[in-house]
Design a protein around this motif. Structure first.
Motif, PDB file in Angstrom:
ATOM      1  N   ILE A 594      17.727  72.527  18.889  1.00 45.06           N
ATOM      2  CA  ILE A 594      17.760  71.518  19.959  1.00 45.06           C
ATOM      3  C   ILE A 594      19.153  70.917  20.052  1.00 45.06           C
ATOM      4  O   ILE A 594      19.724  70.777  21.141  1.00 45.06           O
ATOM      5  CB  ILE A 594      16.708  70.419  19.700  1.00 45.06           C
ATOM      6  CG1 ILE A 594      15.297  70.978  19.887  1.00 45.06           C
ATOM      7  CG2 ILE A 594      16.923  69.227  20.637  1.00 45.06           C
ATOM      8  CD1 ILE A 594      14.195  69.999  19.513  1.00 45.06           C
ATOM      9  N   PHE A 595      19.724  70.569  18.884  1.00 40.39           N
ATOM     10  CA  PHE A 595      21.081  70.013  18.856  1.00 40.39           C
ATOM     11  C   PHE A 595      22.086  70.999  19.448  1.00 40.39           C
ATOM     12  O   PHE A 595      22.947  70.619  20.253  1.00 40.39           O
ATOM     13  CB  PHE A 595      21.471  69.672  17.418  1.00 40.39           C
ATOM     14  CG  PHE A 595      22.905  69.234  17.260  1.00 40.39           C
ATOM     15  CD1 PHE A 595      23.259  67.912  17.444  1.00 40.39           C
ATOM     16  CD2 PHE A 595      23.894  70.156  16.932  1.00 40.39           C
ATOM     17  CE1 PHE A 595      24.585  67.514  17.312  1.00 40.39           C
ATOM     18  CE2 PHE A 595      25.210  69.769  16.793  1.00 40.39           C
ATOM     19  CZ  PHE A 595      25.558  68.440  16.981  1.00 40.39           C
ATOM     20  N   ALA A 596      21.993  72.256  19.051  1.00 40.94           N
ATOM     21  CA  ALA A 596      22.952  73.270  19.514  1.00 40.94           C
ATOM     22  C   ALA A 596      22.851  73.476  21.019  1.00 40.94           C
ATOM     23  O   ALA A 596      23.867  73.501  21.730  1.00 40.94           O
ATOM     24  CB  ALA A 596      22.708  74.584  18.775  1.00 40.94           C
ATOM     25  N   LYS A 597      21.634  73.640  21.520  1.00 43.93           N
ATOM     26  CA  LYS A 597      21.450  73.865  22.962  1.00 43.93           C
ATOM     27  C   LYS A 597      21.921  72.664  23.769  1.00 43.93           C
ATOM     28  O   LYS A 597      22.574  72.812  24.808  1.00 43.93           O
ATOM     29  CB  LYS A 597      19.984  74.159  23.257  1.00 43.93           C
ATOM     30  CG  LYS A 597      19.508  75.504  22.750  1.00 43.93           C
ATOM     31  CD  LYS A 597      18.030  75.733  23.053  1.00 43.93           C
ATOM     32  CE  LYS A 597      17.563  77.088  22.546  1.00 43.93           C
ATOM     33  NZ  LYS A 597      16.125  77.328  22.816  1.00 43.93           N
ATOM     34  N   PHE A 598      21.573  71.477  23.302  1.00 38.97           N
ATOM     35  CA  PHE A 598      21.996  70.281  24.021  1.00 38.97           C
ATOM     36  C   PHE A 598      23.509  70.148  24.053  1.00 38.97           C
ATOM     37  O   PHE A 598      24.108  69.916  25.105  1.00 38.97           O
ATOM     38  CB  PHE A 598      21.397  69.026  23.381  1.00 38.97           C
ATOM     39  CG  PHE A 598      22.087  67.766  23.820  1.00 38.97           C
ATOM     40  CD1 PHE A 598      21.866  67.248  25.093  1.00 38.97           C
ATOM     41  CD2 PHE A 598      22.998  67.120  22.988  1.00 38.97           C
ATOM     42  CE1 PHE A 598      22.522  66.097  25.519  1.00 38.97           C
ATOM     43  CE2 PHE A 598      23.664  65.973  23.413  1.00 38.97           C
ATOM     44  CZ  PHE A 598      23.420  65.465  24.675  1.00 38.97           C
ATOM     45  N   THR A 599      24.138  70.285  22.898  1.00 35.95           N
ATOM     46  CA  THR A 599      25.585  70.070  22.806  1.00 35.95           C
ATOM     47  C   THR A 599      26.351  71.010  23.716  1.00 35.95           C
ATOM     48  O   THR A 599      27.262  70.592  24.447  1.00 35.95           O
ATOM     49  CB  THR A 599      26.047  70.230  21.348  1.00 35.95           C
ATOM     50  OG1 THR A 599      25.372  69.268  20.523  1.00 35.95           O
ATOM     51  CG2 THR A 599      27.546  70.025  21.226  1.00 35.95           C
ATOM     52  N   GLU A 600      25.999  72.276  23.688  1.00 40.81           N
ATOM     53  CA  GLU A 600      26.715  73.242  24.526  1.00 40.81           C
ATOM     54  C   GLU A 600      26.489  72.987  26.016  1.00 40.81           C
ATOM     55  O   GLU A 600      27.414  73.052  26.812  1.00 40.81           O
ATOM     56  CB  GLU A 600      26.292  74.660  24.162  1.00 40.81           C
ATOM     57  CG  GLU A 600      27.092  75.258  23.032  1.00 40.81           C
ATOM     58  CD  GLU A 600      28.597  75.182  23.280  1.00 40.81           C
ATOM     59  OE1 GLU A 600      29.068  75.704  24.309  1.00 40.81           O
ATOM     60  OE2 GLU A 600      29.299  74.580  22.463  1.00 40.81           O
ATOM     61  N   LYS A 601      25.238  72.701  26.405  1.00 43.05           N
ATOM     62  CA  LYS A 601      24.943  72.483  27.818  1.00 43.05           C
ATOM     63  C   LYS A 601      25.560  71.181  28.317  1.00 43.05           C
ATOM     64  O   LYS A 601      26.137  71.135  29.412  1.00 43.05           O
ATOM     65  CB  LYS A 601      23.420  72.453  28.034  1.00 43.05           C
ATOM     66  CG  LYS A 601      23.005  72.343  29.503  1.00 43.05           C
ATOM     67  CD  LYS A 601      23.450  73.547  30.295  1.00 43.05           C
ATOM     68  CE  LYS A 601      22.978  73.468  31.741  1.00 43.05           C
ATOM     69  NZ  LYS A 601      23.471  74.609  32.553  1.00 43.05           N
ATOM     70  N   ALA A 602      25.454  70.124  27.518  1.00 46.12           N
ATOM     71  CA  ALA A 602      25.993  68.832  27.942  1.00 46.12           C
ATOM     72  C   ALA A 602      27.504  68.869  28.095  1.00 46.12           C
ATOM     73  O   ALA A 602      28.071  68.128  28.901  1.00 46.12           O
ATOM     74  CB  ALA A 602      25.598  67.747  26.934  1.00 46.12           C
ATOM     75  N   LEU A 603      28.169  69.737  27.311  1.00 45.25           N
ATOM     76  CA  LEU A 603      29.635  69.798  27.335  1.00 45.25           C
ATOM     77  C   LEU A 603      30.162  71.088  27.953  1.00 45.25           C
ATOM     78  O   LEU A 603      31.315  71.453  27.737  1.00 45.25           O
ATOM     79  CB  LEU A 603      30.172  69.660  25.906  1.00 45.25           C
ATOM     80  CG  LEU A 603      29.880  68.326  25.203  1.00 45.25           C
ATOM     81  CD1 LEU A 603      30.358  68.376  23.754  1.00 45.25           C
ATOM     82  CD2 LEU A 603      30.544  67.167  25.933  1.00 45.25           C
ATOM     83  N   GLU A 604      29.326  71.762  28.732  1.00 50.02           N
ATOM     84  CA  GLU A 604      29.742  73.060  29.264  1.00 50.02           C
ATOM     85  C   GLU A 604      30.953  72.966  30.187  1.00 50.02           C
ATOM     86  O   GLU A 604      31.698  73.934  30.346  1.00 50.02           O
ATOM     87  CB  GLU A 604      28.579  73.738  29.995  1.00 50.02           C
ATOM     88  CG  GLU A 604      28.105  73.035  31.244  1.00 50.02           C
ATOM     89  CD  GLU A 604      26.975  73.790  31.935  1.00 50.02           C
ATOM     90  OE1 GLU A 604      26.722  74.945  31.545  1.00 50.02           O
ATOM     91  OE2 GLU A 604      26.350  73.227  32.847  1.00 50.02           O
TER      92      GLU A 604
END
Length: 687
Positions: A594-604
């Motif tokens: 969840i952390f990984a998916k969120f971080t990448e998408k939020a900062l894409e």
């Protein structure tokens, strides 16, 4: 006699003259009264509309995303240029074709309706304009009385005098009821089709334009046949007005529409957990009256980033969508200014409004360890190469009156290890040795400064995260590490204005408080990066994070965590059950992805950045086995960073003949021999 008759014939009868003067006077008086009335209406304020009383929550871009109302109304206001032109054309064609030509009242339409109704001896046709409908919906009930009709006429005139036609049309489209609790075209578009009003096509527009005439009777959820019949009427009106061709009408009528399911419609509100949090802040922290928030027409400008919020919701849904009763929380803060960018308090708001972001009953487990290690580093009592033996140990504390015997996960013990290895492997024995070296009271004191407000018990098990904290506290604390040791109090509300745009509250400028030296924060960050490298507890998601990131996992029998950060976001993720149910192996591994998916998408849209390296950091090659300065003879050399003044000074003598000289100390910006690709990026950037 003849003279009398002749002279009498020359004078008009007195009665006719009096009647003429009466008519003239009455007409002038009526015109004067009408002028006075119009002047009065123009200068008078319209009453506060019921919809305007619902205060709005706006995101960081000033877009309305929610309303504060205890009712069941779902309302999202949009500008006229954010509505599909097809929907606007369809609405005007079927509701008020002369909208841009009349002054609020369609006189011809009223006469035509009166004639038809007299013919049929029943009210079979109406002639309300959009302005009249708006006045009725904004300010009046729908009772059929003369007083209500008089007020409607007055408010209609005022609307026409005070607003342009486009403004009236925009208000109408944001106010009209479309059924299912949806007020306004944006809420209706999201509810029925799951898309913004600006993206509606002809078929969708013609369906929605027909609903307001009878929101229940013409709802496609309640009566699809009625809805399709009404759609045909709307399309015919568009053909008659020249908006579309008959061929386009036939094609739109035949199109299969993709309506959202009932379950999807229930969860259509945007950022409901964040909205509830802001309500609490506005009322209990900023001191605004709750009734004013409900009905005062306030505009609450917030820090929420809807792209990040949607990324958080999507990440949680992707991992927990098929896990009944499993809950999650995610909160993400910009460490540079304290702005709360995303806040998701649970998996499904419709099922549970409990906000787990602020739940203080969850043990953070090993995710608490970085706070302790930061205390150890900043105190100078330990460095990244300080060693302890990882083996089953009985610890004595409280003047040897008590004992504590922790275990490592899976009973795996690593022998002599340094802080980097202990953090990456989440070694519990090393952690307890550390807190006994530093002192639990000192760890608690630092935790308080970093934003931990929950009670912390000064016992050795504190090192393993046995004192419950909230995800919000953890994200706040890790933001300090990301922000080079400086704390900025998290903020959600930036400004509050009234319905006239007057500022009632404005957040003060961010205040930085130095908690630890920047060098200490950077050294810990350098160590926490290893969690996502080979051998680290977060390594399995490292391939999904394409940027420098630091953090720590934490797992107890009932709670799974990953708290981590980049230079832009500090994020805490928690997964668990509300009733304390034991987590299975699969469930305990949900927080990291969840952390990984969120971080990448939020900062894409944000280019990857390395963590800035402050002054006071020394970079040296050391021998990982001895923790001493490496020589050319040492088979393994590891570049490690230290707070200046705490670096090792002894040279390794265990390799070669023991007479080798230390490898030349490197500037801090030289390449660490690390397994992460962003370390290579760091070297390239600095060189």
């Amino acid at each position: 006699m003849q003279r009398l008759i002749r002279s009498g014939g020359k004078k008009p009868p007195r009665r006719k003259w009096l009647f003429f003067k009466l008519i003239l006077s009455t007409g002038l008086l009526a015109l004067f009264a009408m002028g006075i009335l119009l002047l009065y209406l123009y200068q008078s304020d319209l009453p506060l509309a019921d919809s305007d009383r619902n205060s709005q929550l706006l995101d960081q871009n000033g877009k309305s995303i929610a309303v504060f109302s205890s009712g069941e109304r779902n309302r999202v206001s949009v500008a006229l240029d954010e509505v599909s032109p097809l929907l606007i054309q369809a609405t005007l064609a079927v509701e008020d074709r002369q909208f841009y030509d009349h002054v609020g009242f369609d006189i011809k339409g009223m006469a035509r309706a009166l004639f038809v109704n007299l013919q049929k001896m029943d009210k079979v046709q109406g002639a309300s304009t959009l302005t009249q409908q708006l006045a009725r919906n904004l300010y009046l009930s729908h009772e059929r009385t003369w007083s209500r009709k008089i007020k409607e006429a007055m408010y209609t005139a005022q609307l026409e005098m005070k607003y342009s036609k486009d403004e009236i049309l925009q208000m109408y489209l944001n106010e009209i009821y479309y059924g299912g609790g949806a007020y306004g075209i944006e809420a209706a578009s999201q509810m029925y089709f799951g898309k913004s009003a600006k993206d509606l096509n002809l078929a969708e527009s013609s369906i929605l334009a027909g609903v307001p005439k009878g929101p229940t009777y013409y709802s496609p959820y309640n009566h699809m046949k009625n809805a399709k019949d009404r759609q045909k009427t709307v399309l015919s009106a568009l053909v008659t007005t020249g908006g579309i061709t008959q061929g386009q009408a036939d094609e739109a009528y035949s199109e299969m529409l993709n309506f959202k399911s009932q379950k999807q419609r229930i969860t259509a509100d945007q950022a409901p957990y964040f909205r509830d949090y802001v309500r609490n802040v506005v009322v209990h922290e900023l001191g605004f009256d709750e009734d004013l928030l409900e009905h005062g027409g306030l505009n609450i400008y917030t820090t929420l980033d809807m792209d990040a919020e949607e990324a958080a919701e999507a990440a949680i849904a992707s991992e927990l969508g098929g896990s009944p009763d499993l809950e999650a929380a995610l909160v993400s803060i910009d460490p540079r200014n304290g702005h709360i960018k995303a806040l998701v308090g649970g998996v499904n708001y419709a099922q549970s409004q409990y906000n787990h972001v602020f739940a203080t009953t969850r043990q953070p487990g090993s995710s608490f360890k970085p706070i302790m290690y930061l205390s150890a580093l900043s105190s100078g009592k330990m460095t990244s190469v300080s060693k302890f033996s990882s083996q089953p140990t009985l610890f004595h504390y409280d003047d040897n009156r008590k004992t504590y015997s922790p275990k490592n996960f899976g009973d795996k013990y690593l022998g002599d290890i340094d802080m980097r290895r202990a953090i990456a492997a989440s070694d519990n024995i090393y952690a307890v040795n550390t807190i006994l070296t530093v002192g639990a009271e000192q760890v608690i004191e630092l935790g308080r400064k970093m934003g931990i407000t929950s009670a912390m018990t000064p016992v050795p098990s504190l090192a393993l995260g046995t004192s419950p904290v909230s995800p919000f506290e953890m994200a706040s604390a890790f933001a300090v590490i990301s922000n080079q040791g400086k704390r900025i109090k998290p903020v959600a509300v930036l400004k509050i204005t009234d319905d006239q745009g007057h500022t009632l509250y404005e957040a003060p400028s961010p205040h930085e408080e130095k908690v630890v030296e920047p060098a200490a924060a950077y050294v810990l960050t350098h160590l926490l990066e290893s969690v996502f490298e080979t051998g680290g507890t977060g390594n399995r998601v490292s391939a999904n994070i394409l940027r420098p990131v630091a953090g720590k996992t934490g797992t107890t029998s009932t709670d799974a965590w990953l708290v981590g950060y980049t230079p832009e976001l500090s994020t805490a993720v928690w997964v668990g059950y509300d009733k304390g149910k034991i987590l299975g192996t699969t469930e305990s591994r949900k927080a990291a992805p969840i952390f990984a998916k969120f971080t990448e998408k939020a900062l894409e849209k944000v280019p990857p950045k390395i963590f800035p390296i402050p002054d006071g950091v020394v970079s040296l090659y050391i021998d990982p086995n001895t923790g001493m300065l490496a020589t050319a003879d040492c088979p393994d050399k590891q570049l490690e960073v230290f707070i200046q003044g705490t670096e090792p000074t002894e040279v390794c003598t265990e390799h070669g003949k023991g007479e080798g000289e230390s490898v030349q100390p490197l500037p801090v910006n030289d390449k660490p021999e690390s397994h992460s690709w962003w370390s290579d990026l760091k070297r390239w950037w600095m060189e």
